[in-house]
Write a protein that holds these residues in place. Structure first.
Motif, mmCIF file in Angstrom:
data_model
loop_
_atom_site.group_PDB
_atom_site.id
_atom_site.type_symbol
_atom_site.label_atom_id
_atom_site.label_comp_id
_atom_site.label_asym_id
_atom_site.label_seq_id
_atom_site.Cartn_x
_atom_site.Cartn_y
_atom_site.Cartn_z
ATOM 1 N N LYS A 45 0.817 -1.211 0.000
ATOM 2 C CA LYS A 45 0.000 0.000 0.000
ATOM 3 C C LYS A 45 0.854 1.266 0.000
ATOM 4 C CE LYS A 45 -4.170 -1.843 2.237
ATOM 5 N NZ LYS A 45 -5.150 -1.403 1.224
ATOM 6 N N LEU A 46 2.098 1.139 0.447
ATOM 7 C CA LEU A 46 2.985 2.298 0.457
ATOM 8 C C LEU A 46 3.314 2.778 -0.955
ATOM 9 C CD1 LEU A 46 5.388 1.187 3.329
ATOM 10 C CD2 LEU A 46 3.620 2.946 3.424
ATOM 11 N N PHE A 47 3.137 1.893 -1.943
ATOM 12 C CA PHE A 47 3.369 2.298 -3.331
ATOM 13 C C PHE A 47 2.510 3.508 -3.685
ATOM 14 C CE2 PHE A 47 1.824 2.236 -7.723
ATOM 15 C CZ PHE A 47 3.026 2.386 -8.407
ATOM 16 N N GLY A 48 1.235 3.447 -3.328
ATOM 17 C CA GLY A 48 0.335 4.551 -3.637
ATOM 18 C C GLY A 48 0.754 5.837 -2.952
ATOM 19 N N ALA A 49 1.107 5.740 -1.665
ATOM 20 C CA ALA A 49 1.508 6.930 -0.918
ATOM 21 C C ALA A 49 2.743 7.580 -1.544
ATOM 22 C CB ALA A 49 1.783 6.553 0.537
ATOM 23 N N ILE A 50 3.690 6.767 -1.981
ATOM 24 C CA ILE A 50 4.924 7.289 -2.582
ATOM 25 C C ILE A 50 4.649 7.893 -3.954
ATOM 26 C CG2 ILE A 50 7.180 6.619 -3.519
ATOM 27 C CD1 ILE A 50 7.167 4.396 -1.301
ATOM 28 N N THR A 51 3.929 7.151 -4.793
ATOM 29 C CA THR A 51 3.758 7.566 -6.188
ATOM 30 C C THR A 51 2.852 8.779 -6.320
ATOM 31 O OG1 THR A 51 3.942 5.216 -6.740
ATOM 32 C CG2 THR A 51 3.282 6.687 -8.493
ATOM 33 N N LYS A 52 1.822 8.854 -5.482
ATOM 34 C CA LYS A 52 0.914 10.005 -5.547
ATOM 35 C C LYS A 52 1.624 11.301 -5.150
ATOM 36 C CE LYS A 52 -2.227 7.680 -3.188
ATOM 37 N NZ LYS A 52 -3.436 7.291 -2.430
ATOM 38 N N ARG A 53 2.709 11.179 -4.402
ATOM 39 C CA ARG A 53 3.512 12.352 -4.043
ATOM 40 C C ARG A 53 4.375 12.813 -5.219
ATOM 41 N NH1 ARG A 53 8.557 12.322 -1.853
ATOM 42 N NH2 ARG A 53 8.424 10.095 -1.402
ATOM 43 N N LEU A 54 4.651 11.907 -6.155
ATOM 44 C CA LEU A 54 5.550 12.208 -7.266
ATOM 45 C C LEU A 54 4.828 12.739 -8.494
ATOM 46 C CD1 LEU A 54 7.795 8.999 -7.076
ATOM 47 C CD2 LEU A 54 8.335 11.270 -6.175
ATOM 48 N N THR A 55 3.574 12.312 -8.707
ATOM 49 C CA THR A 55 2.864 12.671 -9.937
ATOM 50 C C THR A 55 1.360 12.573 -9.738
ATOM 51 O OG1 THR A 55 2.655 12.170 -12.306
ATOM 52 C CG2 THR A 55 2.908 10.298 -10.813
ATOM 53 N N ASP A 56 0.608 13.251 -10.621
ATOM 54 C CA ASP A 56 -0.856 13.150 -10.609
ATOM 55 C C ASP A 56 -1.361 12.091 -11.572
ATOM 56 O OD1 ASP A 56 -1.223 15.143 -8.718
ATOM 57 O OD2 ASP A 56 -1.319 16.740 -10.214
ATOM 58 N N ARG A 57 -0.478 11.524 -12.374
ATOM 59 C CA ARG A 57 -0.912 10.563 -13.396
ATOM 60 C C ARG A 57 -0.117 9.274 -13.248
ATOM 61 N NH1 ARG A 57 -0.636 15.542 -15.004
ATOM 62 N NH2 ARG A 57 -2.490 16.543 -15.883
ATOM 63 N N ILE A 58 -0.812 8.221 -12.886
ATOM 64 C CA ILE A 58 -0.194 6.916 -12.653
ATOM 65 C C ILE A 58 -0.813 5.925 -13.628
ATOM 66 C CG2 ILE A 58 0.220 5.078 -10.971
ATOM 67 C CD1 ILE A 58 -0.338 7.227 -8.778
ATOM 68 N N ILE A 59 0.032 5.231 -14.372
ATOM 69 C CA ILE A 59 -0.445 4.242 -15.346
ATOM 70 C C ILE A 59 0.238 2.909 -15.047
ATOM 71 C CG2 ILE A 59 -0.615 3.660 -17.801
ATOM 72 C CD1 ILE A 59 -0.312 6.704 -18.380
ATOM 73 N N LEU A 60 -0.548 1.881 -14.808
ATOM 74 C CA LEU A 60 -0.030 0.549 -14.536
ATOM 75 C C LEU A 60 -0.378 -0.363 -15.700
ATOM 76 C CD1 LEU A 60 -1.171 0.066 -10.803
ATOM 77 C CD2 LEU A 60 0.881 1.217 -11.669
ATOM 78 N N THR A 61 0.593 -1.149 -16.142
ATOM 79 C CA THR A 61 0.332 -2.083 -17.236
ATOM 80 C C THR A 61 1.129 -3.359 -17.042
ATOM 81 O OG1 THR A 61 0.258 -2.324 -19.650
ATOM 82 C CG2 THR A 61 2.136 -1.129 -18.741
ATOM 83 N N SER A 62 0.575 -4.463 -17.491
ATOM 84 C CA SER A 62 1.206 -5.774 -17.342
ATOM 85 C C SER A 62 0.365 -6.788 -18.097
ATOM 86 C CB SER A 62 1.293 -6.151 -15.853
ATOM 87 O OG SER A 62 1.678 -7.496 -15.698
ATOM 88 N N ALA A 63 0.958 -7.939 -18.352
ATOM 89 C CA ALA A 63 0.182 -9.038 -18.932
ATOM 90 C C ALA A 63 -0.676 -9.719 -17.872
ATOM 91 C CB ALA A 63 1.115 -10.061 -19.575
ATOM 92 N N THR A 64 -0.373 -9.461 -16.604
ATOM 93 C CA THR A 64 -1.096 -10.113 -15.501
ATOM 94 C C THR A 64 -1.386 -9.084 -14.426
ATOM 95 O OG1 THR A 64 1.064 -10.778 -14.628
ATOM 96 C CG2 THR A 64 -0.156 -12.416 -15.879
#
Length: 679
Positions: free
Chosen positions: A397-416
């Motif tokens: 869950k810390l991923f969200g806290a860290i990334t939202k501090r860095l940018t307003d646009r988060i894009i996740l992609t993967s085959a799974t």
């Protein structure tokens, strides 16, 4: 005036630039690229979630819209788009192979990006320290002079990489196979407190300042303050191979610090009078902490002490941990003061870096961040060594806290990426990564309709499960399962084509290899890089048995034709039971009045999604080109044969949707063929 979407259509359309330059049109890649573009132009907070199977062409699907967006917005004031991957292999593919083609496409659609810089940004610890390499090799040569020539060659290769190459140790491992015996990455990487002695690192720092698109890795993004990613003004962050983010967070935000290691660390200040005096006080506090833990009446039987299971002793331990942290801080400050007018050696920098990190961890241990964080005193089961343990079962869950501090646009992609347990929705992914508070602006699942083909052969249900007994130190395999798995591999080999066998450990690979008396398969052994076997595997009708080929393995014949026609998956890649997680989960449930169902859901987040992802990645090793035809052999009878089975039905989400009919009509190994059934 043309918009971003107009240019994306011009690049990916049926008669677009990709087709004109010799590529192929797929509606799925076109749809995927439009989804990326939509995420980039949203004015407010954006969360894009895009699952794309092998064959879509994800890297071009996000790189081209990113390059178009930068080209159309020269007034971004040096705002950057960050593209993060899990593997170094994909980073190099982007720079070395995709980028030249992207420039051609951009010229074809009327946009020139010759002046647009796309560059790496990696953390210090991704790079060699030439001084530390020399120090480590010097110590090994002193105890084993016979290795001098070998290690002199290693030093020369590293020096060349630092002066004229990438300076990245992972590139050395990829090229040379592995680091020399007795040398670990932690021994030779560049440290935060160390003056850089790697020209390639310095060059990459200068280059990235003017880059519009930055290529990096997940670890560097998650540790953004330490790696410098947080210094950039970031328009958007795109995370490819995003299914790996949760496990990286778990590795980074769960830790155990052995008290014996802290004692050894303090030996570094033995020659610094003021720091030495403070270090002795710290050692006394460590001894007091050990005495308190060993006073537990069941010391020889416990694994962890917490405020829940041993409140009195744990309370006493907290006092000692606070004293250790305080005295470590004083020791570090005294050491820095004594060195302020001197040049730090690599070992000085290592002491400062390690001690700084340790102090931060001890501080977090005393004040857990949330209800899912557990502070404990760990005791190793065999040697009974004592450690200070910090456990966070929801570290992801810390991923969200860290990334939202860095940018307003988060894009996740993967085959799974979609959740196997919830009908291929993205809810669990958002929850586990701390992104539930952001509304998804783009959710997309695309799978190529006409890309390769898979047939399946499943082990008969009459075959027993693979494991008879297992503990933290060893596994005993079922003899009947071993025999039938070896028979399945031999049957695949009868076709005359090459067979890739994916196992879950080097021990399993070795035992399976020993089952062959009439032929000699290539068995990937522990301590040897997989790369060492690949050239031999290109010989006709070879078998390669490895636990390291589940992801990133993209093999073709020398003429580019298909090489792998059969992939044998020995057993479902369940993660072994993690006693730390099981213990922490139980304590959390007791402490927060959670039910057993909630406990099981925690376990699901931490394990099953990884299993489905790994299975899907493994199956994809045989379909790397549109015309490939591969047979997937699964030797584990726990894999469901139909949608009606209970227990492991979620594993069917590892099967690409377009091949589900083939799977449900799979041949059952050692049984007569069944009647066909189509969905």
């Amino acid at each position: 005036m043309k918009t971003l979407l107009d240019y994306v259509n011009a690049a990916f359309g049926e008669d677009g630039a990709i087709v004109k330059l010799g590529g192929r049109y797929t509606s799925e890649q076109h749809e995927y690229a439009l989804g990326i573009a939509e995420s980039l132009v949203k004015p407010d907070k954006t969360l894009g979630l895009l699952q794309a199977d092998t064959g879509i062409g994800k890297s071009l699907g996000y790189l081209i819209p990113s390059a178009i967006f930068i080209a159309l917005n020269p007034d971004l004031n040096n705002k950057k788009i960050v593209i993060s991957t899990f593997t170094r292999y994909l980073q190099k593919q982007i720079i070395d192979h995709d980028l030249p083609f992207i420039k051609q496409i951009m010229n074809e659609i009327g946009l020139n990006i010759d002046d647009m810089l796309i560059a790496y940004r990696m953390g210090r610890q991704s790079f060699f320290s030439l001084e530390r390499v020399k120090d480590k090799c010097k110590g090994i040569i002193k105890s084993d002079p016979a290795r001098k020539d070998e290690l002199d060659d290693f030093i020369n290769n590293v020096a060349e990489s630092c002066h004229f190459g990438s300076g990245i140790w992972l590139d050395y491992i990829e090229e040379m196979g592995d680091l020399p015996a007795g040398i670990k990455v932690d021994d030779i990487c560049l440290l935060n407190s160390q003056k850089s002695d790697n020209e390639a690192y310095d060059f990459h720092l200068d280059r990235v300042k003017s880059a519009a698109i930055i290529i990096t890795n997940h670890h560097s993004c998650i540790m953004a303050d330490r790696t410098g990613i947080s210094d950039f003004d970031i328009h958007a962050m795109i995370f490819d191979e995003a299914h790996k983010l949760a496990s990286i967070c778990f590795d980074n935000f769960n830790h155990r610090n052995n008290l014996n290691e802290i004692k050894r660390l303090l030996n570094h200040v033995a020659d610094h009078s003021q720091a030495k005096k403070l270090a002795l006080e710290c050692l006394n506090s460590i001894d007091e902490l050990e005495t308190k833990v060993k006073a537990h009446p069941r010391f020889n039987m416990i694994d962890y002490l917490t405020a829940t299971n041993t409140p009195v002793i744990f309370s006493q331990c907290k006092v000692s941990v606070a004293a250790v942290q305080s005295e470590l801080t004083k020791t570090l400050n005294a050491f820095k003061e004594s060195m302020k007018d001197k040049t730090l050696t690599a070992k000085d920098a290592e002491f400062i870096d390690t001690t700084t990190q340790l102090i931060q961890r001890l501080s977090s241990w005393q004040k857990p961040n949330n209800e899912y964080t557990l502070s404990a005193i760990g005791v190793s089961p065999i040697r009974k060594q004592i450690s200070v343990a910090y456990l966070n079962i929801y570290a992801s869950k810390l991923f969200g806290a860290i990334t939202k501090r860095l940018t307003d646009r988060i894009i996740l992609t993967s085959a799974t990426l979609a959740n196997a347990k919830q009908g291929m929705s993205f809810g669990l992914t958002k929850s586990s990564l701390g992104l539930s508070d952001i509304e998804s602006t783009v959710e997309l699942i695309v799978s190529p309709k006409n890309y390769a083909n898979m047939q399946f052969v499943l082990m008969t249900k009459a075959c027993p499960p693979p494991i008879v007994d297992a503990d933290e130190n060893d596994i005993t395999f079922n003899a009947e399962w071993l025999a039938k798995t070896a028979l399945m591999i031999k049957k695949a080999k009868e076709s005359g084509d090459n067979v890739l066998v994916l196992t879950t450990s080097h021990k399993e690979s070795k035992i399976l290899g020993e089952m062959f008396k009439d032929c000699q398969p290539l068995v990937h052994s522990e301590g040897t890089a997989l790369k060492e076997y690949l050239q031999d595997f290109k010989r006709p009708n070879e078998i390669l048995i490895t636990c390291a080929g589940w992801e990133g393995l993209n093999l073709r014949k020398e003429n580019g034709d298909q090489l792998i026609y059969h992939v044998v998956i020995s057993r479902i890649p369940y993660n072994p039971p993690n006693p730390i997680i099981e213990f922490a989960s139980k304590v959390m449930c007791d402490r927060n009045n959670q039910t057993k169902t909630e406990l099981n859901n925690i376990q699901w987040i931490l394990s099953m999604q990884d299993v489905v992802s790994k299975l899907k990645q493994g199956m994809g090793r045989g379909t790397r080109s549109p015309n490939d035809l591969v047979t997937i052999w699964i030797a584990d009878s726990r894999m469901p044969h139909s949608r009606n089975e209970r227990g492991n039905i979620i594993l069917l989400n590892a099967v690409p949707k377009r091949f589900m009919d083939n799977y449900l009509n799979a041949e059952i190994f050692l049984e007569k063929k069944k009647e066909l059934f189509f969905i």
